[in-house]
Design a protein around this motif. Structure first.
Motif, mmCIF file in Angstrom:
data_model
loop_
_atom_site.group_PDB
_atom_site.id
_atom_site.type_symbol
_atom_site.label_atom_id
_atom_site.label_comp_id
_atom_site.label_asym_id
_atom_site.label_seq_id
_atom_site.Cartn_x
_atom_site.Cartn_y
_atom_site.Cartn_z
ATOM 1 N N ALA A 7 12.922 -7.798 7.246
ATOM 2 C CA ALA A 7 12.687 -6.466 6.673
ATOM 3 C C ALA A 7 11.243 -6.031 6.863
ATOM 4 O O ALA A 7 10.962 -4.864 7.092
ATOM 5 N N GLN A 8 10.300 -6.978 6.797
ATOM 6 C CA GLN A 8 8.904 -6.617 6.975
ATOM 7 C C GLN A 8 8.627 -6.151 8.394
ATOM 8 O O GLN A 8 7.737 -5.354 8.621
ATOM 9 N N LEU A 9 9.357 -6.673 9.357
ATOM 10 C CA LEU A 9 9.139 -6.299 10.749
ATOM 11 C C LEU A 9 10.034 -5.161 11.197
ATOM 12 O O LEU A 9 9.898 -4.662 12.295
ATOM 13 N N SER A 10 10.948 -4.761 10.349
ATOM 14 C CA SER A 10 11.886 -3.706 10.720
ATOM 15 C C SER A 10 11.606 -2.462 9.899
ATOM 16 O O SER A 10 10.727 -2.439 9.053
ATOM 17 N N GLN A 11 12.390 -1.444 10.123
ATOM 18 C CA GLN A 11 12.270 -0.215 9.342
ATOM 19 C C GLN A 11 13.277 -0.199 8.206
ATOM 20 O O GLN A 11 13.577 0.847 7.660
ATOM 21 N N LYS A 12 13.824 -1.380 7.824
ATOM 22 C CA LYS A 12 14.785 -1.422 6.731
ATOM 23 C C LYS A 12 14.186 -0.882 5.440
ATOM 24 O O LYS A 12 14.844 -0.238 4.662
ATOM 25 N N THR A 13 12.932 -1.211 5.199
ATOM 26 C CA THR A 13 12.279 -0.715 3.996
ATOM 27 C C THR A 13 10.774 -0.628 4.212
ATOM 28 O O THR A 13 10.200 -1.407 4.956
ATOM 29 N N ASP A 14 10.198 0.318 3.541
ATOM 30 C CA ASP A 14 8.752 0.475 3.514
ATOM 31 C C ASP A 14 8.245 0.216 2.102
ATOM 32 O O ASP A 14 7.088 0.412 1.809
ATOM 33 N N HIS A 15 9.115 -0.163 1.222
ATOM 34 C CA HIS A 15 8.797 -0.285 -0.197
ATOM 35 C C HIS A 15 8.583 -1.745 -0.571
ATOM 36 O O HIS A 15 9.531 -2.477 -0.806
ATOM 37 N N TRP A 16 7.320 -2.133 -0.626
ATOM 38 C CA TRP A 16 6.924 -3.483 -0.987
ATOM 39 C C TRP A 16 5.876 -3.391 -2.078
ATOM 40 O O TRP A 16 4.927 -2.614 -1.973
ATOM 41 N N THR A 17 6.025 -4.192 -3.107
ATOM 42 C CA THR A 17 5.036 -4.157 -4.180
ATOM 43 C C THR A 17 3.742 -4.827 -3.740
ATOM 44 O O THR A 17 3.734 -5.766 -2.952
ATOM 45 N N THR A 18 2.661 -4.316 -4.263
ATOM 46 C CA THR A 18 1.334 -4.886 -4.019
ATOM 47 C C THR A 18 1.247 -6.213 -4.768
ATOM 48 O O THR A 18 1.662 -6.290 -5.928
ATOM 49 N N PRO A 19 0.706 -7.249 -4.134
ATOM 50 C CA PRO A 19 0.542 -8.518 -4.857
ATOM 51 C C PRO A 19 -0.295 -8.312 -6.131
ATOM 52 O O PRO A 19 -1.358 -7.689 -6.094
ATOM 53 N N LYS A 20 0.222 -8.803 -7.258
ATOM 54 C CA LYS A 20 -0.426 -8.589 -8.552
ATOM 55 C C LYS A 20 -1.859 -9.109 -8.571
ATOM 56 O O LYS A 20 -2.749 -8.444 -9.113
ATOM 57 N N GLU A 21 -2.096 -10.262 -7.976
ATOM 58 C CA GLU A 21 -3.449 -10.828 -7.969
ATOM 59 C C GLU A 21 -4.428 -9.889 -7.272
ATOM 60 O O GLU A 21 -5.555 -9.697 -7.723
ATOM 61 N N LEU A 22 -3.987 -9.301 -6.178
ATOM 62 C CA LEU A 22 -4.834 -8.368 -5.443
ATOM 63 C C LEU A 22 -5.080 -7.108 -6.271
ATOM 64 O O LEU A 22 -6.212 -6.647 -6.402
ATOM 65 N N TYR A 23 -4.021 -6.541 -6.836
ATOM 66 C CA TYR A 23 -4.156 -5.320 -7.637
ATOM 67 C C TYR A 23 -5.132 -5.539 -8.796
ATOM 68 O O TYR A 23 -6.022 -4.721 -9.035
ATOM 69 N N ASP A 24 -4.976 -6.660 -9.506
ATOM 70 C CA ASP A 24 -5.863 -6.961 -10.635
ATOM 71 C C ASP A 24 -7.306 -7.102 -10.163
ATOM 72 O O ASP A 24 -8.232 -6.617 -10.816
#
Length: 153
Positions: A7-24
């Motif tokens: 899915a990450q390499l395809s156009q199946k989805t563009d909706h991935w959550t940001t890693p919480k550690e990075l966001y914080d």
């Protein structure tokens, strides 16, 4: 190929959550975010119609980064957004990288490893970077530094 990468390499989805550690860590560095124009499960049209206010964090759909960079600069010009922190793929050979990032960014942070997005068991097959915009003044040079994400690798 691992199923988790499909899915990450395809156009199946563009909706991935940001890693919480990075966001914080980004909130610690740049202050509490007032707006996230790209929450999961929303349509891109609704994201482009809303005003982005204050301190903004944006992890845009990677198939449409150019439009989100453009919208961010418009919101800064209008005075709605004071700072926008983007999490994007450093596609340095693209026109949008040259026209938006290398022209208007105030700072670029290279992330020291590949991130794990959402519930993926493996890291993304691409690098990531943080691009910060505070104004729409054309730059002659942009400071760059490495960002070591705490708690993830």
């Amino acid at each position: 190929m691992k199923q988790s990468l499909v899915a990450q390499l395809s156009q199946k989805t563009d909706h991935w959550t940001t890693p919480k550690e990075l966001y914080d860590q980004l909130e610690q560095k740049f202050g509490k975010f007032d707006t996230d124009p790209c929450p999961l499960n929303t349509t891109e049209n609704s994201l482009m119609e809303k005003e982005w206010k204050g301190n903004v964090f944006c992890n845009p759909p990677y198939s449409n980064v150019k439009e989100f960079l453009n919208k961010g600069l418009i919101e800064i010009k209008r005075g709605n957004a004071k700072q926008i922190v983007f999490l994007i793929i450093p596609r340095t050979s693209t026109k949008y990288w040259r026209d938006y990032v290398m022209t208007y960014a105030d700072k670029i942070y290279w992330i020291d490893h590949r991130l794990k997005f959402g519930n993926s068991k493996s890291s993304a097959p691409f690098p990531s970077c943080i691009v910060v915009f505070n104004n729409i003044i054309k730059k002659t040079w942009i400071p760059v530094e490495m960002l070591c994400v705490e708690g993830e690798k």
